[in-house]
Design a protein around this motif. Structure first.
Motif, PDB file in Angstrom:
ATOM      1  N   ARG A 104      82.438 143.443  39.059  1.00 39.36           N
ATOM      2  CA  ARG A 104      81.528 142.298  39.117  1.00 39.36           C
ATOM      3  C   ARG A 104      81.780 141.462  37.867  1.00 39.36           C
ATOM      4  O   ARG A 104      82.048 142.003  36.801  1.00 39.36           O
ATOM      5  N   LEU A 105      81.649 140.145  38.045  1.00 34.33           N
ATOM      6  CA  LEU A 105      81.906 139.257  36.922  1.00 34.33           C
ATOM      7  C   LEU A 105      81.025 138.024  37.045  1.00 34.33           C
ATOM      8  O   LEU A 105      81.042 137.345  38.064  1.00 34.33           O
ATOM      9  N   VAL A 106      80.255 137.756  36.012  1.00 30.89           N
ATOM     10  CA  VAL A 106      79.440 136.543  35.970  1.00 30.89           C
ATOM     11  C   VAL A 106      80.350 135.384  35.567  1.00 30.89           C
ATOM     12  O   VAL A 106      81.095 135.475  34.588  1.00 30.89           O
ATOM     13  N   VAL A 107      80.280 134.307  36.320  1.00 29.95           N
ATOM     14  CA  VAL A 107      81.105 133.125  36.081  1.00 29.95           C
ATOM     15  C   VAL A 107      80.264 132.091  35.336  1.00 29.95           C
ATOM     16  O   VAL A 107      79.163 131.751  35.759  1.00 29.95           O
ATOM     17  N   LEU A 108      80.815 131.604  34.228  1.00 27.67           N
ATOM     18  CA  LEU A 108      80.144 130.572  33.444  1.00 27.67           C
ATOM     19  C   LEU A 108      80.608 129.193  33.898  1.00 27.67           C
ATOM     20  O   LEU A 108      81.668 129.053  34.509  1.00 27.67           O
ATOM     21  N   ASN A 109      79.832 128.179  33.581  1.00 35.26           N
ATOM     22  CA  ASN A 109      80.190 126.813  33.930  1.00 35.26           C
ATOM     23  C   ASN A 109      81.116 126.243  32.861  1.00 35.26           C
ATOM     24  O   ASN A 109      80.760 126.189  31.690  1.00 35.26           O
ATOM     25  N   PRO A 160      73.047 131.833  27.861  1.00 31.98           N
ATOM     26  CA  PRO A 160      73.067 133.211  27.355  1.00 31.98           C
ATOM     27  C   PRO A 160      72.523 133.336  25.927  1.00 31.98           C
ATOM     28  O   PRO A 160      71.996 134.369  25.554  1.00 31.98           O
ATOM     29  N   TRP A 161      72.667 132.314  25.119  1.00 31.97           N
ATOM     30  CA  TRP A 161      72.120 132.249  23.766  1.00 31.97           C
ATOM     31  C   TRP A 161      71.797 130.778  23.501  1.00 31.97           C
ATOM     32  O   TRP A 161      72.398 129.898  24.120  1.00 31.97           O
ATOM     33  N   PRO A 162      70.873 130.494  22.640  1.00 32.37           N
ATOM     34  CA  PRO A 162      70.383 129.116  22.477  1.00 32.37           C
ATOM     35  C   PRO A 162      71.451 128.070  22.154  1.00 32.37           C
ATOM     36  O   PRO A 162      71.353 126.931  22.578  1.00 32.37           O
ATOM     37  N   TRP A 163      72.479 128.414  21.420  1.00 31.34           N
ATOM     38  CA  TRP A 163      73.497 127.443  21.018  1.00 31.34           C
ATOM     39  C   TRP A 163      74.692 127.425  21.970  1.00 31.34           C
ATOM     40  O   TRP A 163      75.681 126.726  21.735  1.00 31.34           O
ATOM     41  N   ALA A 164      74.599 128.127  23.089  1.00 30.58           N
ATOM     42  CA  ALA A 164      75.706 128.167  24.052  1.00 30.58           C
ATOM     43  C   ALA A 164      75.925 126.792  24.672  1.00 30.58           C
ATOM     44  O   ALA A 164      74.975 126.049  24.931  1.00 30.58           O
ATOM     45  N   ASP A 165      77.187 126.474  24.922  1.00 35.06           N
ATOM     46  CA  ASP A 165      77.559 125.224  25.581  1.00 35.06           C
ATOM     47  C   ASP A 165      77.674 125.404  27.088  1.00 35.06           C
ATOM     48  O   ASP A 165      78.105 124.495  27.788  1.00 35.06           O
ATOM     49  N   THR A 166      77.346 126.577  27.581  1.00 41.68           N
ATOM     50  CA  THR A 166      77.541 126.906  28.982  1.00 41.68           C
ATOM     51  C   THR A 166      76.393 127.765  29.493  1.00 41.68           C
ATOM     52  O   THR A 166      75.521 128.177  28.726  1.00 41.68           O
ATOM     53  N   TYR A 167      76.427 128.046  30.770  1.00 41.80           N
ATOM     54  CA  TYR A 167      75.405 128.867  31.420  1.00 41.80           C
ATOM     55  C   TYR A 167      76.033 129.496  32.666  1.00 41.80           C
ATOM     56  O   TYR A 167      77.014 128.977  33.207  1.00 41.80           O
ATOM     57  N   PRO A 168      75.497 130.610  33.148  1.00 42.41           N
ATOM     58  CA  PRO A 168      76.068 131.240  34.340  1.00 42.41           C
ATOM     59  C   PRO A 168      75.747 130.443  35.602  1.00 42.41           C
ATOM     60  O   PRO A 168      74.635 129.935  35.747  1.00 42.41           O
ATOM     61  N   ILE A 169      76.752 130.329  36.481  1.00 40.53           N
ATOM     62  CA  ILE A 169      76.527 129.602  37.734  1.00 40.53           C
ATOM     63  C   ILE A 169      76.838 130.436  38.974  1.00 40.53           C
ATOM     64  O   ILE A 169      76.489 130.037  40.086  1.00 40.53           O
ATOM     65  N   ALA A 170      77.496 131.580  38.799  1.00 40.85           N
ATOM     66  CA  ALA A 170      77.857 132.389  39.962  1.00 40.85           C
ATOM     67  C   ALA A 170      78.215 133.800  39.505  1.00 40.85           C
ATOM     68  O   ALA A 170      78.377 134.062  38.313  1.00 40.85           O
ATOM     69  N   GLU A 171      78.332 134.670  40.498  1.00 43.58           N
ATOM     70  CA  GLU A 171      78.813 136.028  40.227  1.00 43.58           C
ATOM     71  C   GLU A 171      79.834 136.400  41.287  1.00 43.58           C
ATOM     72  O   GLU A 171      79.584 136.218  42.481  1.00 43.58           O
ATOM     73  N   LEU A 172      80.981 136.873  40.834  1.00 45.33           N
ATOM     74  CA  LEU A 172      82.028 137.353  41.730  1.00 45.33           C
ATOM     75  C   LEU A 172      81.930 138.867  41.839  1.00 45.33           C
ATOM     76  O   LEU A 172      81.750 139.553  40.832  1.00 45.33           O
ATOM     77  N   SER A 173      82.063 139.374  43.058  1.00 49.29           N
ATOM     78  CA  SER A 173      82.062 140.824  43.283  1.00 49.29           C
ATOM     79  C   SER A 173      83.298 141.191  44.095  1.00 49.29           C
ATOM     80  O   SER A 173      83.546 140.608  45.154  1.00 49.29           O
ATOM     81  N   PHE A 174      84.045 142.144  43.586  1.00 52.49           N
ATOM     82  CA  PHE A 174      85.241 142.644  44.238  1.00 52.49           C
ATOM     83  C   PHE A 174      84.931 144.070  44.688  1.00 52.49           C
ATOM     84  O   PHE A 174      85.055 145.010  43.900  1.00 52.49           O
ATOM     85  N   LYS A 175      84.511 144.230  45.928  1.00 47.95           N
ATOM     86  CA  LYS A 175      83.998 145.514  46.408  1.00 47.95           C
ATOM     87  C   LYS A 175      85.027 146.636  46.290  1.00 47.95           C
ATOM     88  O   LYS A 175      84.721 147.703  45.773  1.00 47.95           O
ATOM     89  N   ARG A 176      86.254 146.411  46.763  1.00 49.43           N
ATOM     90  CA  ARG A 176      87.267 147.466  46.743  1.00 49.43           C
ATOM     91  C   ARG A 176      87.563 147.920  45.314  1.00 49.43           C
ATOM     92  O   ARG A 176      87.797 149.100  45.059  1.00 49.43           O
TER      93      ARG A 176
END
Length: 190
Positions: A75-80, A55-71
């Motif tokens: 929506r939520l991006v999940v980081l590693n 997400p930014w150059p000095w981040a220690d993580t990155y997105p690996i999935a997205e959760l969606s709760f339809k009801r």
């Protein structure tokens, strides 16, 4: 040399102090908003390029999935990762259970007072969609909601089960408490 009276200095001084206090108060919400925009952008770039995009150059993580709760229309991006620096910005998938489309569970942790504050609205039989970095989605159905003692270390995780497990602190209504209880949602692959 003319000396300004004290009354003439009070108004500009108060204006400057008030402005500085407003800037300080808006810093954290502005940083939170910007980080969510950057995480969302890096998730879309991850999908488009099919590679890990921080997400930014000095981040220690990155997105690996997205959760969606339809009801719940959430929506939520999940980081590693599940370390504090990751969980400060979003929910995180905890190693070694951080592989989407695996025969092991996919375990995601988040804070009850921010990214997982809505988990108390999730109900039995709710459908949760989990999208991976290739844009492929899997559907899960909530089959259990438990409150467990974190000190005993008995979280309901089976290592040969491809379920989705969401974990946050409990209770939701008292985020200032340092509770040892965890709210655990288990959803089975459909």
């Amino acid at each position: 040399m003319k000396v300004l009276p004290l009354k003439k200095l009070i108004k500009p001084s108060l204006l400057i102090i008030g402005s500085l206090l407003c800037l300080q108060a808006s810093w954290l919400p502005a940083k939170a908003w910007l980080s969510q925009q950057l995480i969302s952008y890096s998730w879309h770039q991850t999908l488009a390029l099919q590679q890990k995009i921080k997400p930014w150059p000095w981040a220690d993580t990155y997105p690996i999935a997205e959760l969606s709760f339809k009801r719940l229309t959430r929506r939520l991006v999940v980081l590693n990762g599940g370390d504090p620096s990751t969980l400060a910005f979003s929910a995180g998938a905890i190693a070694p259970f951080n592989k989407v489309n695996s025969t092991q569970p996919f375990v995601v942790a988040g804070h009850r007072d921010s990214h997982f504050s809505f988990l108390n609205e999730v109900a039995m039989k709710d459908i949760i969609s989990l999208a991976d970095q290739y844009g492929q989605s899997q559907l899960y159905q909530v089959e259990a909601i438990n409150i467990v003692d974190a000190l005993t270390g008995q979280l309901p995780i089976l290592t040969d089960d491809s379920s989705l497990i969401l974990i946050t602190c409990y209770p939701f209504d008292d985020p200032s408490s340092n509770s040892n209880e965890r709210y655990v949602i288990t959803a089975k692959l459909l």
